[in-house]
Design an enzyme around this catalytic site. Structure first.
Site, short mmCIF file in Angstrom:
data_model
loop_
_atom_site.label_atom_id
_atom_site.label_comp_id
_atom_site.label_asym_id
_atom_site.label_seq_id
_atom_site.Cartn_x
_atom_site.Cartn_y
_atom_site.Cartn_z
CE1 TYR A 1 -4.54 -2.02 0.39
CE2 TYR A 1 -2.43 -3.69 2.26
CZ TYR A 1 -4.25 -3.39 1.33
OH TYR A 1 -4.41 -4.30 1.19
CB SER A 2 1.10 4.16 -2.12
OG SER A 2 1.43 3.82 -3.39
CB CYS B 1 -0.48 6.76 -8.93
SG CYS B 1 -0.47 5.01 -7.04
CD GLU C 1 3.74 2.44 -6.60
OE1 GLU C 1 5.51 2.55 -6.59
OE2 GLU C 1 3.38 3.14 -5.87
CE1 TYR D 1 -1.26 -1.46 -5.90
CE2 TYR D 1 0.70 -0.09 -6.48
CZ TYR D 1 0.22 -0.69 -5.46
OH TYR D 1 -0.26 0.15 -3.91
P1 NAP Z 1 -11.60 2.46 -8.89
O1 NAP Z 1 -12.89 2.62 -8.09
O2 NAP Z 1 -11.61 1.47 -9.32
O3 NAP Z 1 -12.02 3.11 -9.76
C1 NAP Z 1 -11.03 4.85 -10.19
C2 NAP Z 1 -11.05 5.19 -11.24
O4 NAP Z 1 -10.40 4.76 -12.48
C3 NAP Z 1 -13.02 5.26 -11.46
O5 NAP Z 1 -13.85 6.65 -11.58
C4 NAP Z 1 -12.94 4.57 -12.74
O6 NAP Z 1 -14.27 4.20 -13.51
C5 NAP Z 1 -11.32 4.90 -13.36
N1 NAP Z 1 -11.45 4.01 -14.15
C6 NAP Z 1 -11.55 2.21 -14.44
N2 NAP Z 1 -10.36 2.49 -15.41
C7 NAP Z 1 -9.86 3.21 -15.96
C8 NAP Z 1 -9.68 3.70 -17.55
N3 NAP Z 1 -8.89 2.78 -17.87
N4 NAP Z 1 -8.91 4.82 -17.26
C9 NAP Z 1 -8.72 5.76 -16.16
N5 NAP Z 1 -9.41 5.52 -15.57
C10 NAP Z 1 -10.28 4.46 -15.11
O7 NAP Z 1 -10.01 2.42 -8.34
P2 NAP Z 1 -9.30 1.55 -6.52
O8 NAP Z 1 -10.54 0.75 -6.85
O9 NAP Z 1 -9.44 2.40 -5.90
O10 NAP Z 1 -7.74 1.60 -7.54
C11 NAP Z 1 -7.25 1.97 -7.88
C12 NAP Z 1 -6.27 0.85 -8.16
O11 NAP Z 1 -4.74 1.82 -7.97
C13 NAP Z 1 -6.10 -0.44 -7.98
O12 NAP Z 1 -6.02 -0.81 -9.01
C14 NAP Z 1 -4.74 -1.04 -6.67
O13 NAP Z 1 -3.81 -1.37 -7.16
C15 NAP Z 1 -4.23 0.60 -7.43
N6 NAP Z 1 -3.02 1.80 -6.24
C16 NAP Z 1 -3.86 1.62 -4.93
C17 NAP Z 1 -2.77 2.37 -4.08
C18 NAP Z 1 -3.44 1.99 -2.97
O14 NAP Z 1 -1.82 2.61 -1.64
N7 NAP Z 1 -4.45 1.66 -2.09
C19 NAP Z 1 -1.38 2.48 -4.40
C20 NAP Z 1 -1.33 2.37 -6.03
C21 NAP Z 1 -2.21 2.30 -6.60
P3 NAP Z 1 -15.35 3.14 -13.52
O15 NAP Z 1 -15.20 2.08 -12.49
O16 NAP Z 1 -16.60 4.54 -13.70
O17 NAP Z 1 -15.05 2.55 -14.76
#
Ligand code: NAP
Length: 294
Positions: free
Chosen positions: A80-81, A252, A292, A294
Site C-alpha cells: 500500500y502506498s 498512480c 505505478e 496495479y
Molecule cells: P476504482 O474506484 O475502481 O476506479 C477509480 C476511477 O478510475 C473510477 O472513476 C474508474 O471508473 C476509473 N477508471 C477505470 N478504468 C480506467 C481507465 N482505464 N482509465 C482511467 N480511469 C479508469 O479505483 P480503486 O478501486 O480505488 O483502485 C485504484 C487502483 O490503484 C487499484 O488498482 C489499486 O491496486 C491501485 N493502487 C492503490 C494504492 C493504495 O495505496 N491503496 C496505491 C497505488 C495504486 P469506472 O469504475 O466508473 O469505470
C-alpha cells in the site's frame, strides 16, 4: 538539479521483509467514503518504535494477512502506498497512514469473497498489532526539488501517495516553489478521497485539482468521464506544463489507465505539432516520468 544517484543512496529501502516484519500498532482507522457510497475506503494510521521506519513520500509499506495460503505458507505482504509525508500522519513522528479500499468480489462459483489484507486493515481497531514490511519503492519517490512542477494523475486509492506529496510541498518555502496539478478520477463525489484536503491545498493558486467523476459525468460522446478526458480538455495548458523542462509526471492507480493517458498526451502533442514519443522519452531519460499502476 539534484544529484539523482545521491538522492537514491539516501532512500530507505526494505528494512523489514517478509518473515522479519516490523510489528506496528494501529493508532486510528477512519472511513473516508460516506456510508451510502458503494466503495468503502479507510484511512488507517499505524505507529511504530522511535525511528524504526524511515520513509519518503511515494514509498509503500507491505501488510501481510494473518494465516496461511492454500499451499500452507504465510501470506506474502500486499503493498500500500504511504498516504502521508515523511514527518508522519499530521506531523506525528513514528506514524504513517495507508489508504485502503475494502475488496469484496465474486468468485467463479458466484460466492462472495473478501480480500484478506484489505479487510484486515479496514477492520483494524486501535491497539491492534500488525506485521509491516518495507519501506518499498525507489522509482516513485518525490524528489527534493521544490522549484520543480509536478503533474499528478490518480485514479481511486492511487491518490494515496499524492497526499504525501502535497503535504511535503506545503512545507517547502513558498518563494520560487513550483506548481502541483492533480488530475483525480473517481466514480462519484462520495469517492473523492481527501476532498477537503485538496480544497485546502488549493488555497495556494499554484496547487490545482481537476476531478473526473466517471459515474456522474460523461464525455461529449457519451462515455464515462476519465482523467484522460479531463487531460484532453486541459489542452495546450497541460502540454505547456509538461513541456516546461522542469516538470515531473506521476501516474498512480488502476492498471490500464496509462494507455488512455498516453493517448491523451499523444493527441495534445499532435495538435501542437510536437512528437509525444520524443517528449516522453526526454521525460523518461531525465527521471521525470513515474508510473505505478496495479
Ligand atoms: P476504482 O474506484 O475502481 O476506479 C477509480 C476511477 O478510475 C473510477 O472513476 C474508474 O471508473 C476509473 N477508471 C477505470 N478504468 C480506467 C481507465 N482505464 N482509465 C482511467 N480511469 C479508469 O479505483 P480503486 O478501486 O480505488 O483502485 C485504484 C487502483 O490503484 C487499484 O488498482 C489499486 O491496486 C491501485 N493502487 C492503490 C494504492 C493504495 O495505496 N491503496 C496505491 C497505488 C495504486 P469506472 O469504475 O466508473 O469505470
Amino acid at each position: 538539479m539534484a544529484d539523482v544517484a545521491q538522492v537514491e543512496r539516501e532512500i530507505p529501502l526494505n528494512l523489514y521483509r517478509h518473515g522479519a516484519p516490523l510489528i506496528v500498532r494501529v493508532l486510528a482507522n477512519r472511513r473516508l467514503t460516506p456510508l451510502d457510497c458503494a466503495n468503502e475506503v479507510h484511512h488507517v494510521t499505524v505507529q511504530f518504535p522511535d525511528g524504526a521506519f524511515p520513509f519518503l513520500e511515494g514509498q509503500s509499506a507491505g501488510m501481510a494477512p494473518p494465516g496461511l495460503n492454500a499451499r500452507g505458507r504465510a501470506h506474502v505482504p500486499r503493498l500500500y502506498s504511504i498516504a502521508c509525508d515523511r514527518d508522519g500522519e499530521a506531523g506525528l513522528a513514528n506514524t504513517l497512514s495507508l489508504c485502503v479500499k475494502r475488496v469484496v468480489f465474486k468468485t467463479e462459483s458466484g460466492n462472495e469473497a473478501h480480500g484478506l489484507a484489505s479487510n484486515m486493515l479496514c477492520d483494524a481497531q486501535p491497539g491492534d498489532e500488525l506485521p509491516m514490511t518495507g519501506p518499498a519503492g525507489r522509482e516513485f519517490v518525490l524528489p527534493d526539488e521544490p522549484t520543480a512542477n509536478y503533474l499528478l494523475i490518480a485514479t481511486g486509492t492511487g491518490v494515496a501517495p499524492f497526499r504525501g506529496f502535497a503535504e511535503r510541498r506545503a512545507k517547502w518555502p513558498q518563494e520560487g516553489r513550483g506548481k502541483m496539478w492533480l488530475f483525480f478520477g473517481v466514480q462519484t463525489h462520495g469517492d473523492a478521497l481527501y476532498g477537503d484536503e485538496w480544497q485546502a491545498f488549493a488555497q495556494d493558486p499554484d496547487f490545482r485539482v481537476t476531478y473526473a467523476f466517471s459515474r456522474e459525468e460523461q464525455t461529449a460522446d457519451g462515455r464515462r468521464m476519465y482523467v484522460q478526458d479531463r487531460m484532453r480538455e486541459a489542452g495546450e495548458e497541460l502540454l505547456a506544463f509538461v513541456r516546461g523542462g522542469n516538470t515531473h509526471v506521476y501516474i498512480c492507480g488502476i492498471k490500464g489507465m496509462e494507455v488512455g493517458i498516453e493517448e491523451a498526451f499523444g493527441a495534445l502533442a499532435q495538435a501542437a505539432g510536437v512528437s509525444w514519443p520524443e517528449l516522453r522519452q526526454e521525460l523518461r531519460l531525465a527521471g521525470r516520468w513515474h508510473l505505478e499502476v496495479y
